[in-house]
Design a protein around this motif. Structure first.
Motif, PDB file in Angstrom:
ATOM      1  N   ASP A 267     -12.048  -1.933  -9.628  1.00 61.27           N
ATOM      2  CA  ASP A 267     -13.137  -2.162  -8.664  1.00 61.27           C
ATOM      3  C   ASP A 267     -14.478  -1.741  -9.229  1.00 61.27           C
ATOM      4  O   ASP A 267     -14.581  -0.709  -9.882  1.00 61.27           O
ATOM      5  CB  ASP A 267     -12.846  -1.372  -7.391  1.00 61.27           C
TER       6      ASP A 267
ATOM      7  N   SER B 220      -9.837  -0.473  -3.895  1.00 62.21           N
ATOM      8  CA  SER B 220      -8.608  -1.002  -3.316  1.00 62.21           C
ATOM      9  C   SER B 220      -7.406  -0.108  -3.642  1.00 62.21           C
ATOM     10  O   SER B 220      -7.457   0.736  -4.532  1.00 62.21           O
ATOM     11  CB  SER B 220      -8.362  -2.424  -3.821  1.00 62.21           C
TER      12      SER B 220
ATOM     13  N   SER C 248      -5.784   0.717  -7.319  1.00 59.49           N
ATOM     14  CA  SER C 248      -6.786   0.313  -8.300  1.00 59.49           C
ATOM     15  C   SER C 248      -6.619   1.137  -9.578  1.00 59.49           C
ATOM     16  O   SER C 248      -6.324   2.325  -9.539  1.00 59.49           O
ATOM     17  CB  SER C 248      -8.175   0.555  -7.704  1.00 59.49           C
TER      18      SER C 248
END
Ligand SMILES: *Cc1c(COP(=O)(O)O)cnc(C)c1O
Length: 361
Positions: free
Chosen positions: A93, A139, A142
């Protein structure tokens, strides 16, 4: 004659550091040679390397669970190095909060497509306000959350960092060692040396050893950028930028001698406050960044017209205040005042700003 160099990088050095380097340049510590002539596998170079690492550890308060590498390729190389080392078949991310974070995101996205997520972006407000990282959580599962502490081009800085469940990676190229920040809250901090630490040619990568050990680098990751192979070679896989590591060491010795990061933070706050306070006191100069996000190292401003901006930059240069032109993407002016810029440089800029305003109102 020396000028005040407001360039966004490379930075100016304290004169004392340059003189020390000059003094030892042709015969370093009775070795009969310059550091740049020395084998990177020799005892004197090994001492330089180890001392630079130890001093960074001390000045930045980095604990023993981290490795510190001196790599080449600039900060930009890490844009691809990081996913190549850490992404595997997972997702990662990104927070796009300025010019370089966008580049890092695009580089990773081009190579790894759907594995790379954009978590938040401040591009729609033209990077004038930083998105809250607390509100934009990475998320589940991740591989890492990628952020940039200081937006070099538009002049904004994060003062706080989020607690997340995945490794937190921070590009600190333009504000490392400029203010006290707890490095131990990150899993990787990296920075090109040429802004606050030293000369161009070395990228400092501070990385949790555990993260390297768990990593599964991509086959296309070159060994010089493969954290596992660099670790196996005790940080020196191939010839490092020896002269740049040495100049970084000399610069860090100087930083320690003046009281370390806390002391330079005070000066950096004084320098930027001088300029921001003046901008806020007049209509002549404009700064559109959110006050709470203002950078300590890169102060951006403009006048009401492009012509006046041009005139400002030209006349400043005639007064030995050089490289005040803003980045092409931002326009206007940018005063980059890294650790090497003395308070007198900011005072000289302030006087010039006042004089220029008086003459062009
Ligand atoms: C300057 C800068 C870079 C690019 O550094 P290079 O060493 O020139 O690749 C990357 N990120 C940030 C935040 C920067 O300020």
């Amino acid at each position: 004659m020396r000028v005040y160099n407001f360039s966004a990088g490379p930075c100016q050095f304290p004169l004392e550091v340059l003189k020390n380097i000059q003094k030892d340049f042709t015969n370093y510590k009775q070795t009969g040679m310059s550091v740049m002539e020395m084998s990177h596998r020799s005892k004197p170079y090994d001492d330089i390397n180890n001392e630079a690492i130890a001093l960074l550890r001390e000045l930045l308060n980095i604990n023993d669970s981290y490795e510190i590498f001196f790599l080449q390729g600039g900060a930009s190389e890490q844009f691809l190095t990081i996913p190549l080392n850490l992404l595997g078949d997972g997702v990662a991310d990104y927070a796009v909060t300025g010019y370089f974070s966008k580049k890092a995101y695009q580089t990773a996205k081009n190579a790894f497509k759907d594995q790379i997520n954009l978590i938040c972006s401040s591009e729609n407000n033209n990077f004038t306000k930083l998105p809250s990282l607390e509100e934009h959580k990475p998320s589940k599962n991740s591989k890492y959350f990628y952020i940039t502490s200081n937006n070099t081009v538009f002049g904004l800085r994060y003062n706080e960092f989020p607690k997340v469940d995945c490794p937190l990676i921070c590009d600190m190229s333009s504000d490392i060692a400029s203010a006290v920040v707890d490095i131990n809250q990150f899993d990787i901090v990296y920075a090109g040396a040429q802004k606050n630490l030293g000369a161009a040619g070395v990228t400092v990568v501070i990385i949790k050893r555990e993260l390297i050990e768990k990593s599964n680098p991509h086959l296309l990751c070159v060994p010089t950028q493969n954290y596992k192979s660099v670790l196996a070679a005790k940080g020196i896989f191939n010839t490092p930028s020896t002269l740049s590591v040495y100049t970084l060491l000399e610069n860090m010795k100087y930083l320690k001698s003046i009281g370390g990061v806390a002391a330079i933070e005070k000066i950096n706050r004084q320098k930027s406050k001088l300029i921001y306070d003046y901008i806020d006191s007049t209509d002549f100069y404009i700064n559109n960044t959110a006050v709470e996000n203002r950078s300590l190292t890169n102060v951006v401003f403009k006048t009401r017209s492009l012509e006046l901006d041009k005139k400002f930059i030209k006349q400043a240069e005639e007064n030995n205040l050089i490289s005040l032109k803003g980045h092409n993407k931002a326009g206007g002016m940018r005063a980059s005042m890294y650790n090497g810029m003395p308070l007198e440089g900011a005072q000289a800029l302030l006087s010039f700003m006042k004089k220029f305003e008086g003459e062009n109102k």
